[in-house]
Design an enzyme around this catalytic site. Structure first.
Site, short mmCIF file in Angstrom:
data_model
loop_
_atom_site.label_atom_id
_atom_site.label_comp_id
_atom_site.label_asym_id
_atom_site.label_seq_id
_atom_site.Cartn_x
_atom_site.Cartn_y
_atom_site.Cartn_z
N ASP A 111 3.15 26.22 13.40
CA ASP A 111 2.18 27.13 14.51
C ASP A 111 1.95 26.87 15.66
O ASP A 111 1.36 25.46 16.02
CB ASP A 111 1.33 27.88 13.37
CG ASP A 111 0.70 28.72 13.69
OD1 ASP A 111 1.30 30.24 14.36
OD2 ASP A 111 -0.79 29.31 13.45
N CYS A 115 3.31 3.56 -23.85
CA CYS A 115 2.13 4.00 -25.33
C CYS A 115 0.97 5.49 -24.63
O CYS A 115 0.80 6.26 -25.71
CB CYS A 115 1.10 2.90 -24.43
SG CYS A 115 1.41 1.12 -24.41
N CYS A 160 0.66 1.35 -20.50
CA CYS A 160 1.72 1.25 -20.41
C CYS A 160 2.44 2.63 -20.55
O CYS A 160 1.10 4.10 -21.67
CB CYS A 160 2.60 0.83 -21.03
SG CYS A 160 2.75 1.19 -22.69
#
Length: 708
Positions: free
Chosen positions: A400, A22, A19
């Protein structure tokens, strides 16, 4: 000082993260190691960058609370991918669930408070919640409040008031929720793992006339690599012998193989489909295009998007607030209103469980990691969560022209003989003259002659008429080729009105017109234009369909040509005869009203405009290191068709992130409202949290299904 810091920077891969909290804890532990000045964990890519000289043993000790395994970044290690049910955690959950069921049966036979029932519930909690209690109790001693702290207090509190069965249920459901979170992040990281597996680990190299199969990290620049049909290229290089079709999909996302001949650039991870190739290696393994892509994707996944930063800040305040709210719910009604202690302690514990921020914390990173990984697999490099979110909110896209909407290579669009049945002859004369010319359109005429298979003749005399055209003697006759103005001067009566009209029609279509003739007559008109990409019109149409409010073309080309191309493609606004500085100022002007503006260019000539835009998008990054470094988003193939996919993915990601955050907070709010009347049980609270986590992770993983 900075130099020393860079020299002792080391990157390691981490196996075992479950997680985000952690990962944050591991980062904090590493920072406290002797000799470590700084450390940064990249949870999305499962990596840690360390400034200092710790040993791998020290790093693993810092991650012992999660049983983390540490490997050097470049070490070829197969990360374990064993099924969930084979892991220790799964076995513990299985045993815990069996003991819970036995405890429930004992309760049915001997009563919920019987010693047998409580004993089995206690064993279920102890076995299933061992890792939870270890982390939670350690956090309590350090006054660190996260989801492990909340859950530990809730489970121990449930046992304290005699709710052993519910405490054991909370442990099991939380363990399943953790497993789902780990699985979802592993699925999200799958895109990176696929990229890492793209290039072979060995290369067949010829040295001093002998061929050796050696590891890629031993291949040197200048080595000749032998690539047989059906094999993947192990290194970037230039073809020195042979010709073949190369499948570049792993790098650029192109579905159609590209023909490569001597002198062409090839990339590691691409597939040689037909012929035998000899390739001169131009980059070491750590500098190859695929290595740069992997590095940039992993760095991108570490960058927090604005929504993720908000969630992290919110969670830091939210978690302690929930803990305090749970405490107040548990003690205030009994103290002030003589309410039942057990009832209100239970409600306070339910508040702690439902307030756990698991779903909220995972909601954004799983979406960002998934989206960036999916984009990379489809040949689009998004260089951070912030750019992903901003691309999802774009309302204006500026392009462009040359090399972006067009190919940047002029082609002959019209060859009109003014004397019937003389097209091949006049084209041959024009090509013969242009073979000796330095005019930018000369190559277009020569390509046209090659396509039509007309012969190139001998030139007896060649003379350049500066600013007007050229004169050449072929078969004893002087021919002239140049601008219409040249023939206005040459011809005694000037250009005939009918020919003038034809020339004007061509010029209004945005084409450059030249003429071929003699001193007495005009023989042919030649119109050339920068070839528009086949998919440019479709790209513009799809962008408008996706909700882009305005498209703009910025070009240094003349207005007639620019407006003709703009009309052909369906572009909303054309800005012609614009220098790089003008483009920069125009982008700033577009953004002045708060609009989110993307600039699409080649990554070099358009650098100021790319920098001024909300999101700078560069084309053809596979061959341009500068594009990889400077743009926010890179379309690896020289293919504008990837732009609508990028917009679609970004918008979907932004939509899913908002859905996840809204849903996470909504489910918490509903559950909190159920606490008042006492309808929310502990197991319902953890089930709501687990359900929310599962839903937001699965919702985030939907981004894997967005296709080009």
């Amino acid at each position: 000082m900075e130099q020393v810091k860079v020299q002792d920077k080391k990157v390691y891969r981490v196996q075992g993260f479950t997680c985000a909290s952690c990962a944050a804890k591991f980062e904090g532990n590493v920072k406290k190691l002797p000799g470590v000045r700084d450390a940064q964990v990249n949870f999305g890519a499962a990596k840690i960058t360390v400034y200092g000289e710790p040993s791998i043993k020290d790093l693993e000790k810092a991650g012992a609370f999660e049983s983390l395994k540490i490997y050097p970044e470049n070490q070829d290690v197969r990360m374990e991918r064993e099924p969930f049910w084979k892991r220790n955690e799964a076995i513990q959950v299985g045993v815990s669930l069996a003991l819970l069921m036995i405890g429930w049966l004992m309760g049915k036979f001997y009563g919920e408070d019987s010693l047998l029932s409580v004993a089995f519930y206690f064993l279920s909690m102890l076995i299933g919640g061992y890792a939870l209690f270890r982390k939670g109790l350690l956090n309590l001693t350090r006054l660190r409040f996260d989801m492990y702290t909340l859950m530990t207090i809730a489970v121990l509190g449930a046992a304290f008031i005699g709710e052993w069965g519910e405490g054991a249920t909370v442990v099991i459901l939380f363990a399943i929720s953790e497993a789902l979170e780990t699985y979802s992040m592993n699925q999200a990281r799958q895109s990176i793992r696929e990229l890492m597996d793209v290039a072979p680990k060995q290369a067949l190299v010829r040295r001093e006339g002998k061929e050796f199969l050696i590891p890629v990290d031993e291949v040197q620049i200048g080595d000749i690599m032998i690539v047989k049909p059906g094999q993947k290229l192990a290194m970037d290089g230039v073809v020195v012998k042979g010709s073949s079709s190369i499948n570049q999909a792993p790098i650029t996302g192109e579905s159609i193989p590209v023909t490569k001949n001597v002198g062409d650039q090839v990339y590691a991870g691409t597939i040689n489909e037909e012929g035998l190739l000899e390739v001169k290696v131009t980059k070491r393994v750590e500098d190859t295009t695929i290595a740069k892509i992997i590095h940039l994707v992993e760095e991108a996944q570490a960058e927090k998007a604005p929504s993720q930063t908000f969630v992290d800040r919110f969670a830091k305040i939210y978690t302690p607030a929930i803990l305090m709210a749970g405490f107040l719910v548990a003690v205030i009604p009994p103290l002030l209103f003589q309410a039942d202690w057990n009832d209100w302690i239970y409600r306070g514990l339910a508040l702690l469980v439902v307030g756990c921020p698991c779903a909220l914390v995972i909601s954004t990173p799983v979406s960002i990691v998934t989206a960036i990984g999916n984009a990379a697999r489809n040949g689009v490099l998004i260089k951070g969560g912030i750019h992903l979110e901003e691309a999802g909110a774009l309302s204006v896209v500026a392009f462009d022209k040359t090399g972006t909407l067009t190919r940047g290579v002029p082609v002959v669009t019209d060859f009109i003989p003014l004397i019937s049945d003389k097209e091949k002859e006049f084209l041959s004369i024009a090509a013969t003259i242009e073979k000796h010319s330095q005019h930018p359109l000369a190559s277009a005429i020569l390509r046209k002659a090659e396509e039509e298979a007309v012969p190139i003749r001998e030139v007896e005399d060649f003379f350049s008429l500066t600013g007007k055209g050229v004169r050449a003697k072929i078969n004893g006759i002087y021919y002239y080729m140049g601008s219409p103005g040249l023939f206005e001067e040459l011809l005694p009566a000037g250009i005939p009105d009918q020919t003038k009209k034809r020339m004007l029609d061509l010029q209004q279509q945005g084409k450059t017109v030249m003429a071929l003739g003699t001193e007495s007559e005009m023989l042919a008109l030649i119109a050339a234009a920068d070839d528009v990409r086949e998919n440019s019109k479709e790209v513009i149409r799809r962008l408008h369909e996706l909700g882009i409010k305005k498209t703009v073309m910025l070009t240094g080309d003349n207005r007639a040509t620019a407006e003709a191309i703009g009309k052909q493609l369906g572009i909303g606004e054309v800005q012609a005869e614009r220098l790089p500085q003008d483009k920069f100022e125009f982008i700033k002007q577009l953004r002045s009203d708060g609009s989110k503006v993307a600039m699409v260019g080649d990554g070099v000539n358009d650098a100021p405009a790319l920098a001024a835009s909300t999101v700078g998008i560069a084309m053809g990054g596979a061959g341009t290191d500068s594009a990889l470094e400077t743009a926010d988003i890179v379309l690896m193939a020289d293919d504008l068709g990837k732009l609508p996919f990028t917009m679609q993915l970004s918008r979907k990601a932004l939509q899913i992130i908002k859905q996840n955050i809204t849903f996470s907070l909504a489910i918490k709010t509903v559950a909190l409202l159920l606490i008042g009347p006492g309808w929310l049980t502990l197991w319902m609270a953890v089930f709501a949290d687990m359900g929310a986590t599962l839903i937001v992770t699965l919702n985030g993983l939907r981004l894997l299904k967005v296709k080009d």
